[in-house]
Design a protein around this motif. Structure first.
Motif, PDB file in Angstrom:
ATOM      1  N   UNK A 146       1.065  -1.191   0.086  1.00 40.69           N
ATOM      2  CA  UNK A 146       0.346  -0.148   0.203  1.00 40.69           C
ATOM      3  C   UNK A 146       1.144   1.167   0.206  1.00 40.69           C
ATOM      4  N   UNK A 147       2.149   1.503   1.049  1.00 47.01           N
ATOM      5  CA  UNK A 147       2.735   2.468   0.853  1.00 47.01           C
ATOM      6  C   UNK A 147       3.756   2.981  -0.496  1.00 47.01           C
ATOM      7  N   UNK A 194       2.781   5.078  -7.454  1.00 49.52           N
ATOM      8  CA  UNK A 194       1.606   5.128  -8.529  1.00 49.52           C
ATOM      9  C   UNK A 194       2.035   3.919  -9.130  1.00 49.52           C
ATOM     10  N   UNK A 195       2.789   2.698  -8.992  1.00 47.11           N
ATOM     11  CA  UNK A 195       3.127   2.060  -9.590  1.00 47.11           C
ATOM     12  C   UNK A 195       2.068   0.850  -9.939  1.00 47.11           C
ATOM     13  N   UNK A 196       1.968  -0.562 -10.626  1.00 46.14           N
ATOM     14  CA  UNK A 196       1.434  -1.462 -10.747  1.00 46.14           C
ATOM     15  C   UNK A 196       1.396  -2.432  -9.941  1.00 46.14           C
ATOM     16  N   UNK A 197       0.766  -3.356 -10.151  1.00 46.69           N
ATOM     17  CA  UNK A 197       1.078  -4.835  -9.395  1.00 46.69           C
ATOM     18  C   UNK A 197       1.916  -5.462  -9.763  1.00 46.69           C
ATOM     19  N   UNK A 198       2.706  -5.680 -10.979  1.00 41.43           N
ATOM     20  CA  UNK A 198       3.224  -6.491 -11.873  1.00 41.43           C
ATOM     21  C   UNK A 198       4.736  -5.615 -10.538  1.00 41.43           C
ATOM     22  N   UNK A 258      -4.325  -8.527  -5.154  1.00 41.02           N
ATOM     23  CA  UNK A 258      -5.933  -8.380  -4.290  1.00 41.02           C
ATOM     24  C   UNK A 258      -5.380  -7.567  -3.179  1.00 41.02           C
ATOM     25  N   UNK A 259      -4.330  -7.786  -2.459  1.00 44.34           N
ATOM     26  CA  UNK A 259      -3.887  -6.502  -1.383  1.00 44.34           C
ATOM     27  C   UNK A 259      -4.565  -5.403  -1.688  1.00 44.34           C
ATOM     28  N   UNK A 260      -4.576  -4.877  -3.097  1.00 46.18           N
ATOM     29  CA  UNK A 260      -4.697  -3.405  -3.808  1.00 46.18           C
ATOM     30  C   UNK A 260      -6.898  -3.127  -3.247  1.00 46.18           C
ATOM     31  N   UNK A 272      -8.828  -1.012  -1.221  1.00 49.91           N
ATOM     32  CA  UNK A 272     -10.182  -0.012  -1.912  1.00 49.91           C
ATOM     33  C   UNK A 272      -9.194   0.883  -2.412  1.00 49.91           C
ATOM     34  N   UNK A 273      -7.971   0.439  -3.276  1.00 50.01           N
ATOM     35  CA  UNK A 273      -6.891   1.856  -4.248  1.00 50.01           C
ATOM     36  C   UNK A 273      -7.347   1.020  -5.407  1.00 50.01           C
TER      37      UNK A 273
END
Length: 320
Positions: A79-80, A86-90, A105-107, A111-112
């Motif tokens: 999250x931090x 401001x980067x994506x899941x990969x 799933x964490x994002x 609720x991001x």
């Protein structure tokens, strides 16, 4: 959440449970009366005994214990990093040593929003808006576009020959594309003008207002950036003469005028750079047909695949 064919709603569950618990009905009789199984009747009656009416609501299917869930420290790191960079899941997965699906799933759990739905500068969710009727707000902006020398530029002749062709003609200058775009319908009016001076912008506003009026749209407000021409008395006086209320975006916030900015990107992709042109006149000759296609025939993804003209009363039916 009840589906439309559910045998028991919240009220039906309460009635069944009261018949069993308070009125002393046998479970089988209650199950037959409410057309559910014996085990279902027993479940709702048992919950009513233990928790009262509050126990008759659906419960989450999430397990009480998740021993293999990602540790809280890693979730906080994901999250931090998302909020700071401001980067994506990969990329988050690579930094945190987890799978990309886990980062996703964490994002979602926190609720991001996806990156496409956030402002690039601040990372805050984009607040989208749309005016309720045509003419309530018209976005106006200017796109500066390099003119094509006769014989073609670098797209036709290559870099070296294109530069030499332009140098022989001492450069070709710029085309200033002035655009007025209706916020509600996305109907657009564009002119290729020689400059972006205050008098030129004021003249464009008069013609744009007349063009929209001929299509049944009365311009009530115009939104522009804080360019020099839009802050002079010439612009204010023209707006007052036409009965239009001028509005300006916040400094350094082009996103506020994003609809016309996005139109200009479409204009470049689908007309200006769509194919090689051998002269500025050839490119400009192709523009009226493209603008007609955009307004009357091209599905617009921002308005659910409809055409801009379809959002103006009877306009698409009047067009040949």
């Amino acid at each position: 959440m009840f589906h439309r064919n559910a045998p028991l709603t919240a009220t039906g569950r309460l009635r069944l449970a009261r018949c069993v618990v308070e009125d002393g009905w046998p479970l089988r009789r209650a199950a037959e009366r409410f057309q559910v199984s014996h085990t279902t009747a027993a479940r709702w009656a048992g919950r009513y005994r233990r928790h009262g009416a509050a126990g008759l609501h659906d419960r989450s299917s999430r397990p009480h214990h998740q021993p293999r869930r990602t540790p809280a420290a890693i979730e906080q790191q994901v999250v931090r990093l998302r909020r700071e960079h401001r980067i994506g899941p990969v990329r988050l997965a690579a930094r945190c040593g987890i799978a990309a699906s886990t980062a996703h799933r964490i994002l979602h759990r926190h609720h991001l929003p996806v990156l496409a739905a956030t402002d690039r500068a601040t990372g805050e969710p984009i607040r989208r808006y749309e005016r309720a009727r045509p003419g309530e707000l018209v976005h106006i902006d200017i796109k500066k576009l390099g003119r094509i020398p006769d014989g073609g530029g670098h797209k036709v002749l290559g870099r070296a020959a294109g530069r030499a062709n332009q140098d022989r003609r001492n450069g070709t200058g710029y085309a200033y594309l002035h655009t007025a775009l209706d916020d509600h319908s996305r109907l657009a009016y564009t002119e290729d003008l020689p400059d972006e001076k205050a008098a030129t912008c004021a003249g464009f506003l008069r013609r744009a207002a007349a063009w929209f009026a001929a299509r049944g749209v009365t311009v009530e407000r115009v939104l522009t950036d804080n360019a020099w021409a839009y802050t002079k008395n010439t612009w204010r006086d023209t707006c007052r003469e036409l009965g239009i209320s001028p509005r300006w975006t916040r400094p350094w916030r082009p996103q506020t005028n994003g609809k016309v900015e996005r139109f200009h990107r479409t204009l470049l992709d689908e007309w200006a750079y769509h194919r090689p042109y051998t002269s500025q006149a050839e490119r400009q000759a192709a523009f009226p047909d493209w603008l007609d296609w955009y307004n009357y025939h091209r599905p617009h993804t921002g308005i659910s695949g409809h055409t801009p003209a379809s959002r103006v009363t009877n306009l698409s039916e009047q067009h040949n």
